[in-house]
Design an enzyme around this catalytic site. Structure first.
Site, PDB file in Angstrom:
ATOM      1  N   PHE A   9     -27.988  -5.492 -44.435  1.00 58.33           N
ATOM      2  CA  PHE A   9     -28.252  -4.821 -45.716  1.00 58.33           C
ATOM      3  C   PHE A   9     -29.695  -4.984 -46.187  1.00 58.33           C
ATOM      4  O   PHE A   9     -29.979  -4.887 -47.374  1.00 58.33           O
ATOM      5  CB  PHE A   9     -27.287  -5.318 -46.800  1.00 58.33           C
ATOM      6  CG  PHE A   9     -25.852  -5.303 -46.388  1.00 58.33           C
ATOM      7  CD1 PHE A   9     -25.212  -4.098 -46.093  1.00 58.33           C
ATOM      8  CD2 PHE A   9     -25.130  -6.466 -46.261  1.00 58.33           C
ATOM      9  CE1 PHE A   9     -23.879  -4.073 -45.698  1.00 58.33           C
ATOM     10  CE2 PHE A   9     -23.799  -6.460 -45.865  1.00 58.33           C
ATOM     11  CZ  PHE A   9     -23.169  -5.257 -45.582  1.00 58.33           C
ATOM     12  N   GLU A  11     -34.306  -8.338 -42.775  1.00 57.31           N
ATOM     13  CA  GLU A  11     -35.500  -7.643 -42.292  1.00 57.31           C
ATOM     14  C   GLU A  11     -36.689  -8.591 -42.233  1.00 57.31           C
ATOM     15  O   GLU A  11     -37.422  -8.620 -41.251  1.00 57.31           O
ATOM     16  CB  GLU A  11     -35.818  -6.448 -43.179  1.00 57.31           C
ATOM     17  CG  GLU A  11     -36.986  -5.618 -42.660  1.00 57.31           C
ATOM     18  CD  GLU A  11     -37.203  -4.325 -43.422  1.00 57.31           C
ATOM     19  OE1 GLU A  11     -38.269  -3.715 -43.255  1.00 57.31           O
ATOM     20  OE2 GLU A  11     -36.307  -3.922 -44.192  1.00 57.31           O
ATOM     21  N   ARG A  25     -41.199   2.958 -53.176  1.00 60.73           N
ATOM     22  CA  ARG A  25     -40.033   3.829 -52.944  1.00 60.73           C
ATOM     23  C   ARG A  25     -39.258   4.061 -54.235  1.00 60.73           C
ATOM     24  O   ARG A  25     -38.627   5.105 -54.408  1.00 60.73           O
ATOM     25  CB  ARG A  25     -39.125   3.241 -51.860  1.00 60.73           C
ATOM     26  CG  ARG A  25     -38.023   4.199 -51.409  1.00 60.73           C
ATOM     27  CD  ARG A  25     -37.234   3.649 -50.242  1.00 60.73           C
ATOM     28  NE  ARG A  25     -37.884   3.854 -48.972  1.00 60.73           N
ATOM     29  CZ  ARG A  25     -37.627   4.852 -48.121  1.00 60.73           C
ATOM     30  NH1 ARG A  25     -36.730   5.768 -48.443  1.00 60.73           N
ATOM     31  NH2 ARG A  25     -38.260   4.934 -46.985  1.00 60.73           N
ATOM     32  N   ARG A  75     -30.522  -2.505 -49.005  1.00 64.27           N
ATOM     33  CA  ARG A  75     -30.053  -1.141 -48.780  1.00 64.27           C
ATOM     34  C   ARG A  75     -30.505  -0.179 -49.896  1.00 64.27           C
ATOM     35  O   ARG A  75     -30.109  -0.301 -51.037  1.00 64.27           O
ATOM     36  CB  ARG A  75     -28.531  -1.151 -48.706  1.00 64.27           C
ATOM     37  CG  ARG A  75     -27.895   0.090 -48.135  1.00 64.27           C
ATOM     38  CD  ARG A  75     -26.401  -0.119 -48.018  1.00 64.27           C
ATOM     39  NE  ARG A  75     -25.753   0.880 -47.176  1.00 64.27           N
ATOM     40  CZ  ARG A  75     -24.488   0.800 -46.789  1.00 64.27           C
ATOM     41  NH1 ARG A  75     -23.750  -0.238 -47.138  1.00 64.27           N
ATOM     42  NH2 ARG A  75     -23.958   1.745 -46.029  1.00 64.27           N
ATOM     43  N   PHE A  80     -33.769   0.084 -50.676  1.00 64.32           N
ATOM     44  CA  PHE A  80     -35.179  -0.325 -50.673  1.00 64.32           C
ATOM     45  C   PHE A  80     -35.948   0.171 -51.902  1.00 64.32           C
ATOM     46  O   PHE A  80     -37.026   0.737 -51.802  1.00 64.32           O
ATOM     47  CB  PHE A  80     -35.825   0.213 -49.387  1.00 64.32           C
ATOM     48  CG  PHE A  80     -37.009  -0.578 -48.913  1.00 64.32           C
ATOM     49  CD1 PHE A  80     -36.837  -1.779 -48.267  1.00 64.32           C
ATOM     50  CD2 PHE A  80     -38.297  -0.112 -49.094  1.00 64.32           C
ATOM     51  CE1 PHE A  80     -37.932  -2.504 -47.804  1.00 64.32           C
ATOM     52  CE2 PHE A  80     -39.394  -0.830 -48.645  1.00 64.32           C
ATOM     53  CZ  PHE A  80     -39.211  -2.030 -48.000  1.00 64.32           C
ATOM     54  N   THR A 108     -41.957   4.533 -45.316  1.00 60.13           N
ATOM     55  CA  THR A 108     -43.169   4.983 -46.001  1.00 60.13           C
ATOM     56  C   THR A 108     -44.411   4.371 -45.367  1.00 60.13           C
ATOM     57  O   THR A 108     -45.508   4.891 -45.550  1.00 60.13           O
ATOM     58  CB  THR A 108     -43.104   4.646 -47.500  1.00 60.13           C
ATOM     59  OG1 THR A 108     -42.781   3.261 -47.658  1.00 60.13           O
ATOM     60  CG2 THR A 108     -42.028   5.488 -48.179  1.00 60.13           C
ATOM     61  N   GLU A 165     -28.429   4.378 -46.026  1.00 63.15           N
ATOM     62  CA  GLU A 165     -28.774   4.056 -47.412  1.00 63.15           C
ATOM     63  C   GLU A 165     -28.340   5.094 -48.453  1.00 63.15           C
ATOM     64  O   GLU A 165     -27.922   4.716 -49.554  1.00 63.15           O
ATOM     65  CB  GLU A 165     -30.286   3.837 -47.517  1.00 63.15           C
ATOM     66  CG  GLU A 165     -30.747   2.599 -46.785  1.00 63.15           C
ATOM     67  CD  GLU A 165     -32.261   2.444 -46.806  1.00 63.15           C
ATOM     68  OE1 GLU A 165     -32.726   1.322 -47.059  1.00 63.15           O
ATOM     69  OE2 GLU A 165     -32.968   3.446 -46.587  1.00 63.15           O
TER      70      GLU A 165
END
Length: 781
Positions: A243, A247, A325, A357, A359, A457, A728
């Site tokens: 989720f 990362e 974002r 999830r 972001f 992005t 997402e």
């Protein structure tokens, strides 16, 4: 060749676009799926447990670790001085995130040292024996405090401007302003952060890690150990959920395990306790969003100005792209004629918030939906009508605040279709009639859309590699750079190979993701896993097929145009030859049966300095309608019915995609209704375990739950078999629940006052909102 495969889909049974079962599903339910803690433990393994700070911000005056070292079973204690290379694990190169603290700590739970012991229990007990003397320093714990104390930011803020928002607001027939606060969220993956490091010869280090970003974790370990990346191999077979929480947050456990393995020259394992995991690691950013919007009596937006402030935590981590974002999605499905959007990524003495999830997108969309709701109450219109009147669509309403053209907006069509199929308008009137006679239980309904941009992005992350082997017995092995965390990515990659080669499921095998086979991987994030890796796998397969087609045409003397791969074998002219026979003959003729593949997303660009570009390859769309019941005495609420219509393009695997939509929705609803993060005045996270942090359970799902994929809507862009990402975007459907609760509460004031319900809408928050509305309804307007 590649374009031909995309535009001319085949119909191999069980192949891509078919509902094949999850490739590890049987292993999951039988308990045979191997996670990090299931890997057979080497006989001489050591265990690593970090020692955490107990101050939100302080200078370390002294640190006595002798009681830790002398605890039975302890082999050594690692500090920053033991790091062989660079004591940094910042994922963006900001240089503000030491693996182990040195002279100063910046949040309650920051790793200061790490205990290496013969058993995990011994390491955990020993870690609590440290005697550390601190000198308290001023701590900033919230957005409000950050603003009051000068507003130190962890990264550069962003501003997007199109037109003249100030003039549009001043000249609008109607204008309103307000604030929405949106809480954070713990990823709460079932498998916690874990890594197993094994030293090899001449400086080699092999690490099995529960990470969404194998290459980044590989690089971090290499930096910590002061050696090149070619000596570090990172492997991920599967994760028990990610989720976004794995990362960047998986880097520290992997680095600690690798450092312990290097120093002891024994395998080392670091598996965080759930409490330590939640206290140490970053979460979804919570936001405070101020908005100012101008509109007319018909609900058409004329200008919008939003300031999105985020509690980012003590270091940069991914706060820059997350807050970016949030701005990218602060329009959701709506066109703002004149607009200004700004971010404030504030530094605070809390966990460094990170990917989750969506972001940042869900937080921005929450602001857009609040604006629509405010306009609906100010004009007396149905919120759905305000939504429909402001969607992107015609040529004069298709430019985003960042100057990307929306070429395929279908938000209006999806909302109208869903409203008709779920009988939204009739049910809305029935619920209002119910509320007029119900004293304590109030019901509400809301229908909200989602327009979600798909791509990293950070443009350079939009690339992927793959490696495909065809063996002489006709079996196929697929390797790619994406990671499997339960979402079914590996299953979709298997289906691509099945479809292209015309093979059954048992002839295609997916392997663990490893930097030794596919280097320089991008994170499995941003909903791009299938998009990027699917195209890379297809590229590798296409190269092999080109060789086999050329060989078969020559060997069996038939035109290349007559060579096709199907479920019954390879059609070569008038002959249908078993795949394995073609492969064996090709091998004997010295034809290569292995190939790497590569893909980079086309058309995208983004310039953060100007706030302009095309950061997304395409948009995914959808809409959700939620009906809820709220108890005005207790503040409790429950979902009674949910209908979702979602755009997955030409779905690679409908059953997996529907599962993702269901799970994403429930997770989004949990974020907005029950999941609450609480810090005390010392900066200590008090909701740090399942006993204090509530996520949705099976009983929280709506008893009527209808999920449908939009039909006959292939992606207009050349994605893998014209599919769309589905990781997402469905998360955002949870906003329908928040607005349905708001609709129910609004009945208290006869739907004349916008409840301005903040998230999470816990029972306490609902009761506070109810009491405020009761007072407001009696005030003159």
């Amino acid at each position: 060749m590649l374009k031909k495969h995309i535009n001319e889909p085949q119909t191999v049974p069980g192949g891509a676009t078919q509902s094949l079962k999850h490739e590890s599903g049987r292993l999951h339910v039988s308990g045979k799926a191997t996670y990090i803690d299931d890997i057979p433990t080497p006989a001489n393994v050591v265990h690593v447990v970090p020692g955490l700070s107990t101050k939100a911000h302080a200078r370390i005056v002294s640190m006595d670790l002798e009681p830790v070292k002398n605890f039975p079973g302890v082999l050594c204690v690692l500090t920053a001085q033991d790091v062989l290379g660079e004591n940094q694990v910042s994922p963006v190169g900001a240089g503000d995130e030491p693996l182990l603290a040195t002279d100063e700590v910046f949040y309650y739970g920051q790793p200061i040292f790490a205990v290496v012991a013969e058993t995990r229990l011994a390491a955990r007990k020993a870690a609590r024996k440290a005697k550390i003397v601190y000198e308290d320093l001023p701590a900033v714990l919230s957005v409000e405090e950050a603003r009051q104390k000068g507003g130190d930011m962890v990264c550069r803020p962003l501003e997007m401007v199109r037109g003249n928002a100030e003039s549009a607001l001043e000249n609008a027939p109607k204008r309103l302003s307000g604030r929405i606060t949106v809480g954070g969220q713990e990823q709460f993956y079932l498998e916690g952060q874990a890594a197993l490091a094994t030293p090899g010869e001449e400086g080699e280090m092999r690490i099995c890690s529960s990470t969404q970003h194998p290459t980044e974790t590989q690089h971090m370990v290499a930096h910590i150990l002061n050696r090149p990346s070619n000596l570090v191999t990172l492997e991920v077979r599967r994760m028990g959920g990610g989720f976004g929480g794995k990362e960047t947050q998986a880097n520290a456990p992997a680095c600690l395990a690798a450092l312990a393995a290097e120093i002891t020259q024994r395998p080392a394992k670091c598996r965080l306790d759930r409490d330590d995991d939640m206290i140490m690691t970053g979460k979804r950013h919570d936001f405070v969003i101020d908005y100012d919007v101008g509109f007319d009596a018909q609900g058409h937006i004329q200008g919008a100005d939003m300031l999105l402030a985020a509690r980012c935590g003590w270091s940069a981590d991914l706060s820059g792209p997350v807050t970016d974002r949030a701005l990218f999605h602060a329009d959701n499905a709506y066109y703002y004629p004149d607009v200004r959007l700004r971010s404030e990524p504030f530094r605070t003495n809390t966990q460094s918030n990170t990917a989750f999830r969506g972001f940042g997108g869900p937080q921005g969309i929450a602001a857009a939906e609040r604006v629509v709701e405010e306009i609906a109450f100010a004009t007396g219109l149905d919120p759905l009508d305000v939504r429909l009147r402001n969607t992107y669509g015609t040529q004069d309403k298709n430019i985003t605040p960042y100057f990307m053209t929306v070429e395929d907006s279908i938000s209006r069509e999806i909302m109208e279709q869903l409203a008709e199929e779920c009988d939204y308008r009739k049910r809305r009137e029935e619920l209002r009639a119910f509320n007029r006679t119900s004293q304590y239980i109030r019901r509400g309904i809301a229908l909200t859309p989602v327009k979600f941009g798909i791509s990293f992005t950070a443009t350079h992350f939009n690339q992927a590699g793959a490696l495909v082997h065809v063996y002489t017995d006709g079996s196929v092995q697929v390797n790619h750079g994406g990671t499997e965390m339960g979402q079914g990515l590996h299953t979709k990659m298997v289906q691509i190979a099945m479809r292209e080669f015309g093979l059954p499921e048992n002839r295609v095998r997916i392997t663990a993701t490893t930097t030794g086979k596919v280097p320089n991987t991008s994170a499995t994030a941003a909903s791009s896993g299938a998009d990027l890796n699917g195209m890379a796998v297809l590229d590798a397969i296409s190269k092999i097929k080109e060789r086999l087609i050329s060989f078969a045409a020559t060997h069996w003397q038939a035109p290349e145009s007559t060579v096709h791969f199907g479920a019954n074998g390879v059609q070569v002219g008038e002959n249908c030859i078993p795949f394995v026979d073609v492969v064996k003959a090709a091998y004997m003729a010295r034809v290569s049966l292995s190939s790497s593949g590569f893909y980079k997303t086309p058309k995208i660009s983004w310039d953060p300095k100007t706030g302009r570009g095309r950061p997304f390859y395409y948009f995914a769309y959808g809409a959700a309608c939620a009906e809820v019941a709220v108890d005005l005495l207790t503040g409790e609420n429950r979902m009674e019915r949910v209908d979702i219509l979602h755009d997955a393009g030409q779905s690679l695997n409908p059953i997996l995609d529907i599962g993702q939509i269901e799970g994403g929705f429930i997770q989004g609803a949990g974020w907005l209704t029950m999941e609450e993060l609480v810090w005390d005045q010392t900066g200590r996270l008090r909701t740090h375990a399942p006993s204090t942090y509530k996520i949705p359970a099976c009983s929280d799902r709506p008893p009527i739950f209808n999920v449908k994929l939009l039909e006959n809507s292939p992606n207009r862009e050349e994605t893998i078999f014209r599919s769309k990402a589905v990781g997402e975007p469905p998360f955002v459907h949870g906003l329908a629940v928040l607005h349905a609760i708001s609709d129910a509460i609004a009945s208290i004031a006869d739907y004349r006052i916008c409840p301005q319900l903040d998230a999470p809408a816990t029972p306490e928050q609902i009761l506070r909102t109810v009491e405020r509305l009761k007072k407001q309804k009696d005030m003159p307007h």
